[in-house]
Design an enzyme around this catalytic site. Structure first.
Site, PDB file in Angstrom:
ATOM      1  N   TYR A 106       9.597 -22.473 -47.419  1.00 50.62           N
ATOM      2  CA  TYR A 106      10.309 -23.112 -48.534  1.00 50.62           C
ATOM      3  C   TYR A 106      10.535 -24.605 -48.294  1.00 50.62           C
ATOM      4  O   TYR A 106      10.545 -25.400 -49.238  1.00 50.62           O
ATOM      5  CB  TYR A 106      11.642 -22.403 -48.789  1.00 50.62           C
ATOM      6  N   GLU A 125       8.554   4.714 -30.937  1.00 49.93           N
ATOM      7  CA  GLU A 125       8.031   4.104 -32.154  1.00 49.93           C
ATOM      8  C   GLU A 125       9.010   4.149 -33.314  1.00 49.93           C
ATOM      9  O   GLU A 125       9.316   3.122 -33.918  1.00 49.93           O
ATOM     10  CB  GLU A 125       6.729   4.783 -32.582  1.00 49.93           C
ATOM     11  N   ASP A 181       3.712   8.038 -32.461  1.00 51.25           N
ATOM     12  CA  ASP A 181       2.960   9.010 -33.244  1.00 51.25           C
ATOM     13  C   ASP A 181       1.545   9.161 -32.679  1.00 51.25           C
ATOM     14  O   ASP A 181       0.966   8.209 -32.142  1.00 51.25           O
ATOM     15  CB  ASP A 181       2.857   8.575 -34.701  1.00 51.25           C
TER      16      ASP A 181
END
Length: 382
Positions: A115, A210, A262
């Site tokens: 910005y 995770e 996972d």
């Protein structure tokens, strides 16, 4: 006419209420020297250039001795021409912003930097990915991390629970001793800047997890107390702060790091491999933001068989990611056990989530899976 003063305003007259660190001075000096070199070439009517390492998996090498991805040597050069003038100007303006932040001991989030560029006229960025790329190029060009350039990410570093005291300081410099066992059902949040933290613990190991859900499950059952360990929630792909925190913690405690993610290509490569050896995109800094001593606890394809876990079919993107890793990933190509695990997953055609152990009961991962796996730590995937 482009002048040094227009690109890099003189900030020396602005008094700062903070003391400038020696490392900050070195960063400021790097920026000034680069800008002067560019300015001098322009005055001589020569075309200035800026060189940065190519940031991709194709430009890294894995060396077992170092334990992380290193830059292989390819560089890209940006020469000031009519076609590159905007990118060149954006790079210089971003360097100028960094110098201002360094000199005033301030900081800007990556979103804020985007910005701020709206005040740069035609050099402003249209979308944030453009400013992020320029920021990463500057980081690679100078060989320092963006936190030293005073640019910080929006996301937090991760969560911690367990047998650990973190010694931090407040804004006035007063030391604070934070007990990570005293957050009840909550946890300690890893700050964006972790270099000045100190640690006290006699924990046996660090478990990097995770998902936030599995982390909360282990916190709820006081797993850290049962096993005298430290739990760290990576919250998906671990941030730099999270990786640096785990690395510094492990180095300090001389404690092993076990990853629990996972059982899918994303967990294996985007999460675990990034934690252990780093990424191709940040190979110029992997030596600081990786944990070579980490090993893979699970979930493995063999766990699916051993624990009769419910699964999901591999998606096309999973298959592509796995095959690409076998063919192109220097880390996977180095370790035959990983090649075998990936081929086993492809042959089975399925993936599995950490939460799949709930099939056997909510406490199963605490009372059965983790204790049995930890007895065979020497057999973990590298």
């Amino acid at each position: 006419m482009l002048t040094y003063e227009k690109v890099f305003p003189i900030y020396g007259s602005r008094e700062s209420k903070f003391m400038t660190k020696r490392s900050d001075s070195a960063v400021s000096e790097k920026i000034i020297n680069t800008a002067k070199s560019i300015h001098e070439k322009i005055l001589k009517k020569q075309k200035p250039t800026m060189s940065t390492p190519v940031r991709s998996l194709g430009n890294v090498k894995y060396l077992p001795k170092s334990g992380y991805f290193e830059i292989a040597g390819k560089n890209k050069e940006r020469t000031l021409t009519v076609g590159t003038v905007k990118t060149f100007a954006q790079t210089l303006k971003m360097m100028s912003l960094s110098k201002e932040l360094v000199d005033t001991n301030d900081m800007a989030t990556k979103r804020e930097a985007y910005y701020i560029s709206k005040n740069w006229g035609k050099a402003g960025f249209t979308e944030q990915p453009e400013s992020d790329t320029i920021m990463d190029d500057i980081e690679a060009m100078f060989g320092i991390n963006r936190e030293q350039l005073k640019f910080i990410p929006e996301e937090k570093g991760g969560d911690v629970a367990g047998n650990l005291f973190v010694i931090d300081s407040d804004s006035k410099g007063k030391k604070l001793k934070i007990d990570c066992t005293k957050f009840g059902s909550g946890s300690y949040s890893i700050p964006i800047e972790v270099e000045n933290l100190e640690f006290q613990s006699d924990a046996k190991f660090i478990l990097a997890i995770e998902t936030a859900g599995m982390f909360q499950r282990l916190v709820k059952y006081d797993y850290w107390d049962k096993q005298n360990c430290i739990l760290v929630s990576m919250g998906g792909v671990p941030t730099r702060a999270c990786r640096r925190f785990i690395r510094r913690l492990s180095d300090k405690l001389k404690a092993p790091v076990y990853a629990f993610v996972d059982g899918d290509p994303y967990g294996y490569f985007n999460i675990y491999r990034t934690l252990k050896v780093g990424s191709g995109n940040a190979a110029h800094l992997n030596q600081y933001f990786c944990v070579p001593q980490a090993s893979f606890l699970g979930v493995t394809p063999q766990d699916i068989i051993d624990y009769k876990l419910p699964t999901h079919p591999l998606k096309d993107v999973d298959i592509k990611r796995a095959k690409d890793a076998l063919k192109n990933d220097p880390f996977v190509k180095h370790f035959k056990p990983w090649q075998a695990a990936i081929n086993q997953m492809l042959n089975m055609g399925v993936r599995v989530e950490q939460q799949a152990f709930a099939k056997h009961g909510l406490e199963f991962v605490v009372t059965d899976y983790l204790p049995k796996k930890l007895k065979k730590a020497a057999q973990f995937l590298p």
